[in-house]
Design an enzyme around this catalytic site. Structure first.
Site: not given
Length: 446
Positions: A208, A290, A275, A165, A288, A292, A338, A202-203
């Site tokens: 996500h 990631n 993603e 972010g 994008e 990892r 989390r 911008y969507i």
């Protein structure tokens, strides 16, 4: 197979990697800062070595100290976990120069996919849908405004090297563009030492959706289904689940094929995540990659039965994937929440301190990934996440009920946490009905 693996990380992911190594019969080395001398991962590893003072810039981000520890203790591989140096191509290159295997993709791939502008171009060349936006790097407000005018407002200004972010701003109109662009660019320079930006449409309020991919060095690429990570606060994920309520069989296959195509186009090896942003009409766009392991990998493990950390280690050792695409089946439904040491009533202010009493829930289909224990002092220097609670049930409704039950059993005393906030999300009618998107928290809780 490796003779000894050094874990260049801390907290629950370090503990998770140690456990995977134990099951493979591989000795481990834990590195720790002065602020983590009593951390659980230092006690569970076969060896532990201090690599510097508490600030991460002087310890967990200190490449020289970590590599010196690996060399001195004769570790022949390093697992970076997530965060810290996990997506640092320079560190991966230094590992290679030292004759140490970096358990992850090649440094050239990390660099290429870490630059969001270059990653977009790679995906477009591979025929993977991307959000309309700039094809070339953008460095000035004037360049950016020209792109925004072409694709239409609202637009998203993004740091090419950004993440979490940071370096991101939504711009609604031309009058606000220059100020928002420069603010995002300053964040990018401060956080990533890079002033390269890019602009995209911008969507608004998408889901996500991320697809987990695994690729070996022999050219085999498999996806392990998707995770829905739409419940976010300020671009930070709070709850993840697999499979997604929004995907039917046809769309899942279409997005999965695109994810595999993306990984192949990148020349990818090891574990990675593609993603996507998913619109209500079923259109999806690459966001994008990631490069990892992800925080939320346990939900994929729950529905597929694949131990992703062990698979990472096998791939890095040169072994082929232990499964084929047709063998991957998503069984049941998994949810992860989390738990952070923070106070939602005080704008989610971090709350380090001493854990005075803790009780973890248990039972069939309940998993806790954590590195805290009774008497453990949560240090103020690092990320506030202290625990991940994962449940698995036969379907989504059963998984939600099981998560509510598990949260009701979880006790953490001595520090404030977001436990009750997470419980409220799970109880919200829109969440229970699967009506979620990335604006969920803003709409119902802010």
């Amino acid at each position: 197979m490796f003779q000894k693996i050094l874990i260049a990380n801390r907290g629950e992911i370090a503990v998770r990697i140690i456990r995977a190594c134990r099951e493979l019969g591989i000795p481990t080395v834990a590195v720790y800062s002065e602020g983590d001398k009593d951390a659980l991962h230092t006690m569970l590893a076969d060896e532990a070595i201090c690599i510097g003072p508490a600030p991460s810039s002087q310890s967990y981000l200190n490449m020289e100290s970590i590599l010196s520890a690996a060399v001195s203790l004769k570790a022949d591989a390093i697992h970076p976990g997530f965060g810290f140096l996990s997506e640092n191509s320079k560190f991966a290159t230094l590992c290679r120069k030292c004759g140490i295997t970096f358990i992850g993709p090649e440094p050239e791939v990390i660099s290429r996919m870490g630059n969001k502008s270059e990653a977009r171009n790679t995906m477009m060349a591979a025929g993977v849908p991307v959000v309309p936006g700039s094809r070339e790097p953008v460095y000035t407000p004037e360049q950016g405004k020209a792109v925004a005018q072409e694709i239409g407002y609202p637009v998203m200004v993004k740091a090419a090297s950004g993440g979490g972010g940071r370096g991101m701003r939504v711009v609604e109109c031309a009058e606000d563009f220059e100020d928002q662009f420069l603010t995002a660019q300053r964040e990018s320079v401060s956080g990533f030492s890079d002033d390269t930006m890019y602009i995209e449409r911008y969507i608004q309020n998408p889901r996500h959706i991320e697809f987990q991919v695994m690729a070996d060095s022999l050219g085999n690429v498999v996806h392990l289904g998707e995770r829905d990570c739409s419940i976010q606060r300020r671009h930070q994920k709070l709850i993840e689940e697999s499979p997604s309520f929004a995907l039917g069989k046809e769309l899942r296959e279409k997005m999965g094929e695109a994810a595999v195509r993306a990984a192949k186009a990148a020349g990818y090896t090891n574990a990675g995540t593609i993603e996507f942003l998913l619109e209500p009409d079923g259109n999806f766009y690459f966001m994008e990659m990631n490069t990892r392991i992800q925080v939320e990998h346990p939900v994929t493990e729950a529905v597929t039965g694949v131990d992703m950390i062990q698979e990472q280690i096998r791939i890095a050792a040169g072994l082929p994937l232990s499964f084929r695409q047709e063998e991957i089946r998503l069984k049941g439904h998994a949810i992860e929440v989390r738990i952070n040491a923070e106070n939602p009533d005080k704008n989610f202010m971090p709350c380090p301190g001493t854990v005075k009493n803790i009780h973890f829930p248990g039972g069939n289909g309940v998993r806790v990934d954590s590195a805290i224990y009774n008497g453990y002092r949560i240090p103020p220097y690092y990320d506030s996440m202290i625990l991940k609670l994962i449940v698995h049930g036969p379907d989504r409704d059963a998984a939600i009920r099981k998560m509510k039950s598990a949260l009701g059993e979880l006790i953490i005393e001595g520090v404030d946490t977001n436990l009750e906030f997470q419980y409220e999300i799970l109880c919200h009618p829109a969440y229970m009905e699967g009506r979620t998107d990335t604006a969920f928290i803003e709409k119902y809780f802010e």
